[in-house]
Design a protein around this motif. Structure first.
Motif, PDB file in Angstrom:
ATOM      1  N   UNK A 115       0.832  -1.194   0.000  1.00 46.62           N
ATOM      2  CA  UNK A 115       0.000   0.000   0.000  1.00 46.62           C
ATOM      3  C   UNK A 115       0.875   1.254   0.000  1.00 46.62           C
ATOM      4  N   UNK A 116       0.281   2.353  -0.434  1.00 44.63           N
ATOM      5  CA  UNK A 116       0.972   3.638  -0.431  1.00 44.63           C
ATOM      6  C   UNK A 116       0.318   4.503   0.640  1.00 44.63           C
ATOM      7  N   UNK A 117       0.914   4.491   1.819  1.00 41.17           N
ATOM      8  CA  UNK A 117       0.347   5.180   2.968  1.00 41.17           C
ATOM      9  C   UNK A 117       0.951   6.573   3.112  1.00 41.17           C
ATOM     10  N   UNK A 118       0.188   7.462   3.733  1.00 42.35           N
ATOM     11  CA  UNK A 118       0.633   8.833   3.946  1.00 42.35           C
ATOM     12  C   UNK A 118       0.538   9.159   5.436  1.00 42.35           C
ATOM     13  N   UNK A 119       1.637   8.971   6.171  1.00 44.36           N
ATOM     14  CA  UNK A 119       1.610   9.234   7.612  1.00 44.36           C
ATOM     15  C   UNK A 119       1.328  10.694   7.965  1.00 44.36           C
ATOM     16  N   UNK A 120       1.640  11.599   7.036  1.00 44.18           N
ATOM     17  CA  UNK A 120       1.446  13.023   7.314  1.00 44.18           C
ATOM     18  C   UNK A 120       0.588  13.673   6.230  1.00 44.18           C
ATOM     19  N   UNK A 121      -0.284  14.575   6.657  1.00 45.12           N
ATOM     20  CA  UNK A 121      -1.131  15.340   5.755  1.00 45.12           C
ATOM     21  C   UNK A 121      -0.801  16.824   5.901  1.00 45.12           C
ATOM     22  N   UNK A 122      -0.683  17.495   4.767  1.00 47.27           N
ATOM     23  CA  UNK A 122      -0.435  18.930   4.799  1.00 47.27           C
ATOM     24  C   UNK A 122      -1.579  19.693   4.154  1.00 47.27           C
ATOM     25  N   UNK A 123      -1.921  20.841   4.697  1.00 47.32           N
ATOM     26  CA  UNK A 123      -2.853  21.769   4.062  1.00 47.32           C
ATOM     27  C   UNK A 123      -2.134  23.108   4.020  1.00 47.32           C
ATOM     28  N   UNK A 124      -1.696  23.481   2.827  1.00 43.78           N
ATOM     29  CA  UNK A 124      -0.901  24.687   2.664  1.00 43.78           C
ATOM     30  C   UNK A 124      -1.771  25.808   2.099  1.00 43.78           C
ATOM     31  N   UNK A 125      -2.159  26.731   2.965  1.00 47.35           N
ATOM     32  CA  UNK A 125      -2.871  27.922   2.521  1.00 47.35           C
ATOM     33  C   UNK A 125      -1.803  28.923   2.071  1.00 47.35           C
ATOM     34  N   UNK A 126      -1.569  28.963   0.784  1.00 43.91           N
ATOM     35  CA  UNK A 126      -0.418  29.687   0.225  1.00 43.91           C
ATOM     36  C   UNK A 126      -0.401  31.146   0.680  1.00 43.91           C
ATOM     37  N   UNK A 127       0.781  31.560   1.166  1.00 43.44           N
ATOM     38  CA  UNK A 127       1.018  32.914   1.663  1.00 43.44           C
ATOM     39  C   UNK A 127       0.265  33.221   2.950  1.00 43.44           C
ATOM     40  N   UNK A 128      -0.348  32.190   3.557  1.00 41.13           N
ATOM     41  CA  UNK A 128      -1.071  32.393   4.812  1.00 41.13           C
ATOM     42  C   UNK A 128      -0.481  31.499   5.906  1.00 41.13           C
TER      43      UNK A 128
END
Length: 285
Positions: A115-128
């Motif tokens: 499986x291709x797991x993602x231990x970390x999630x990012x939400x990048x509100x650009x310039x914020x």
């Protein structure tokens, strides 16, 4: 009208360099094409040691842009736009990404692929603000992430982080790594104890077999010599197999523990990093 305004989204996908390949890139771009365009790059693999084998360095980041003010909670127009658009839009995007991760991994398992797991999630509100959160074991993005983002917007208004904060990691990597290492050590000790008990039982069984073999060959010296050589060879192969198995078991250890999200790392535009205690609402360094 705010309700007709929509953010733009790009998925920035970091894949552990050990799993990175042209095939992996093509697979990701194809799987997530209905969600948003994706950009995929290799991420440095974590440095495993004898004491701990770290999770893969995969991270799924949702890069969000909107060409109108929306982040500042103390700006009435920005707040109006946020309330009209962002919670529902974020919920939909989290749902789509989470479903795609689940469906993609189901197909991988059916094909006998890891499986291709993602231990970390990012939400990048650009310039914020760029927010990174430890994901659940299934790599999904829970709706509670929206509440967390709302909390960060409130903190930005109160000025609790001070000037220049550009990124937050929850929990801090230092905090998470310490938690993971402790849980891994506990799981490793348990696995080693179980392996030792199994090895002891196997050794007792082999000893009994050796005695029976020796008794059967007492009067056949030549055959006895040949049998001894064969036993030594088999035991050597078993020892090598045991060593290989031990390494496989070490790599397969996945500690289970409840992540403590209390300590956050806050990164500033000048590169400074501070640790924030979210329970006490204050910095600890």
């Amino acid at each position: 009208m705010p309700s007709y305004v929509r953010p733009s989204l790009i998925l920035n996908v970091d894949i552990d360099e050990r799993d990175f390949s042209d095939e992996a890139v093509a697979d990701i771009k194809r799987s997530y094409s209905y969600v948003a365009p994706s950009q995929v790059k290799a991420a440095p693999a974590p440095a495993d040691t004898e004491d701990v084998v770290w999770p893969v360095a995969n991270k799924m980041t949702l890069t969000v842009r909107m060409h109108r003010p929306y982040w500042e909670k103390d700006d009435p127009e920005a707040q109006e736009l946020w309330e009209a658009v962002m919670p529902k839009w974020l919920h939909n995007m989290f749902f789509k990404v989470s479903n795609t991760i689940t469906a993609s991994n189901k197909i991988r398992r059916e094909k006998g692929r890891p499986t291709l797991d993602f231990p970390w999630t990012g939400i990048n509100f650009v310039d914020k603000m760029a927010v990174t959160v430890k994901a659940p074991d299934d790599s999904s993005i829970p709706d509670s992430a929206i509440d967390l983002i709302e909390d960060l917007r409130e903190i930005a208004v109160t000025g609790a982080f001070g000037e220049g904060a550009v990124a937050v990691c929850i929990p801090s990597r230092e905090s998470y790594d310490a938690q993971y290492a402790a849980a891994y050590a506990e799981a490793k000790a348990k696995a080693e104890a179980e392996a030792a008990a199994a090895a002891e039982a196997a050794e007792a069984e082999k000893a009994a077999e050796a005695v029976a073999l020796a008794e059967g060959l007492e009067e056949e010296a030549a055959a006895g010599d040949a049998a001894e050589e064969l036993v030594a060879q088999v035991e050597g192969e078993e020892a090598a197999a045991d060593e290989s198995l031990a390494e496989e078991e070490r790599l397969a250890i996945v500690p289970e523990f409840d992540v403590d999200y209390t300590l956050w790392s806050v990164t500033y535009a000048d590169g400074t990093v501070k640790t924030y205690d979210s329970a006490k609402a204050e910095f600890v360094d």
